[in-house]
Design an enzyme around this catalytic site. Structure first.
Site, PDB file in Angstrom:
ATOM      1  N   CYS A  18       0.864  -1.179   0.000  1.00  0.00           N
ATOM      2  CA  CYS A  18       0.000   0.000   0.000  1.00  0.00           C
ATOM      3  C   CYS A  18       0.902   1.231   0.000  1.00  0.00           C
ATOM      4  CB  CYS A  18      -0.897  -0.005   1.229  1.00  0.00           C
ATOM      5  SG  CYS A  18       0.018   0.107   2.791  1.00  0.00           S
ATOM      6  N   GLU A 132       0.364  -0.645  16.420  1.00  0.00           N
ATOM      7  CA  GLU A 132      -0.479   0.503  16.064  1.00  0.00           C
ATOM      8  C   GLU A 132      -1.413   0.874  17.220  1.00  0.00           C
ATOM      9  OE1 GLU A 132      -4.086   1.674  13.055  1.00  0.00           O
ATOM     10  OE2 GLU A 132      -2.614   0.217  12.319  1.00  0.00           O
TER      11      GLU A 132
END
Length: 335
Positions: A18, A132
């Site tokens: 990505c 995260e």
């Protein structure tokens, strides 16, 4: 390539890197090129074994704690993001920093800060222990509580049900996340949604392609590492979409030929941190076993790109040397 009658491969598009991963990997390579080795990286820059090993060979040094980085060195923060305390640790250690946090993760961090300032209870949907989640939680630890799936909703308690907002880890399954959101909304009808969907576009697009192939493929092979959340989600999505079996592999030689028994259609995709060379090796492996007919399953077009971290657009060498000089040592490129 060879093909046997009736045997085929459905190849997902989009797949692999990505924009955030591409940016982070290029950032490490550019830093090594510009400042020389070693460049220290706090945690794996992205969750992929091949990428990490390749960058290590070029001079990247991956560490889990900021204090492992020698004073005056350059340290890069991974695409998953870090908590504010990590930035404080870097300053205290006289480290020059490069922040390669994915801009979409940064967006979630900013949302957490904003809602905390407005005194909301923030329900962060995500997996406990994921880098995260740790980074996002660190932005507003007194306001955030983790919700690790629908089964966690029953134990959630808030101060004021009229001031509750949900945020999410960017790499989750879209369907599972919305199931959790629905359960939260049942419990807290006034639940506020973030201004835009937190789950990243790439995660959604890769899951959509797998949903389309899962209905036709008896077997789905997902190329990705076991510590990659978005890759593991693709395996789950494939099974829910109808695939008889789905497996996660780092490399083609991890595929078990027994998986192919009775299989005419194999779906192939890769997580958002996987370079295309690994997918090509899987396709070559399958071709050697009669699955040479490849059909593309296209779910979306992707054209998003992110600029490199701002620190790579100014002279970090000068900053790092100045920091070391304060402590009476040599610069990171002079060792």
């Amino acid at each position: 390539m060879t093909a046997s009658p009736g045997r085929r491969v459905l190849l997902a598009a989009p797949r692999g890197y990505c924009a955030g991963v591409d940016r982070a990997v290029i950032a490490v390579e550019k830093a090594l090129e510009q400042y020389g080795a070693p460049i220290y990286v706090r945690h794996e820059i992205v969750h992929n074994k091949y990428v990490v090993q390749t960058l290590e060979k070029k001079g990247a040094v991956f560490v889990e704690r900021t204090e492992e980085v020698p004073p005056g060195s350059i340290v890069m923060f991974s695409a998953h993001g870090v908590a504010p305390i990590v930035h404080d640790e870097a300053r205290q250690g006289r480290l020059a920093t490069i922040d390669a946090t994915c801009p979409l993760v940064t967006k979630v961090h900013k949302e957490a800060v904003r809602y905390a300032k407005e005194d909301y209870d923030i329900l962060l949907i995500g997996h406990e222990g994921h880098e995260e989640v740790i980074g996002t939680s660190g932005e507003a630890p007194d306001h955030i509580q983790l919700v690790d799936g629908p089964e966690d909703v029953a134990k959630v308690e808030v101060r004021d049900p009229s001031k509750v907002v949900w945020l999410s880890q960017t790499t989750l399954s879209v369907d599972e996340t919305m199931e959790t959101v629905d359960a939260l909304k049942t419990k807290f009808p006034g639940l506020v949604s973030p201004p835009s969907d937190d789950i990243c576009y790439a995660t959604q697009n890769r899951q959509l392609a797998v949903k389309q192939m899962g209905a036709e493929a008896e077997l789905v092979i997902v190329v990705g590492s076991r510590n990659s959340s978005n890759s593991k989600r693709l395996v789950e999505v494939a099974k829910l979409a109808g695939a008889r079996e789905a497996y996660l592999v780092d490399f083609a030689d991890e595929i078990d030929e027994a998986w192919l028994e009775g299989v005419t259609t194999v779906g192939v995709t890769s997580g958002a941190s996987v370079p295309e060379v690994l997918v090509e090796q899987v396709l070559e492996w399958l071709s050697g076993r009669g699955y040479g007919d490849v059909e593309i399953i296209k779910a979306a077009e992707e054209s998003i790109t992110f600029s490199l971290p701002k620190e790579l657009r100014r002279d970090l060498r000068e900053e790092a040397t100045a920091l070391v000089a304060e402590r009476g040592g040599t610069g990171p490129c002079e060792e």
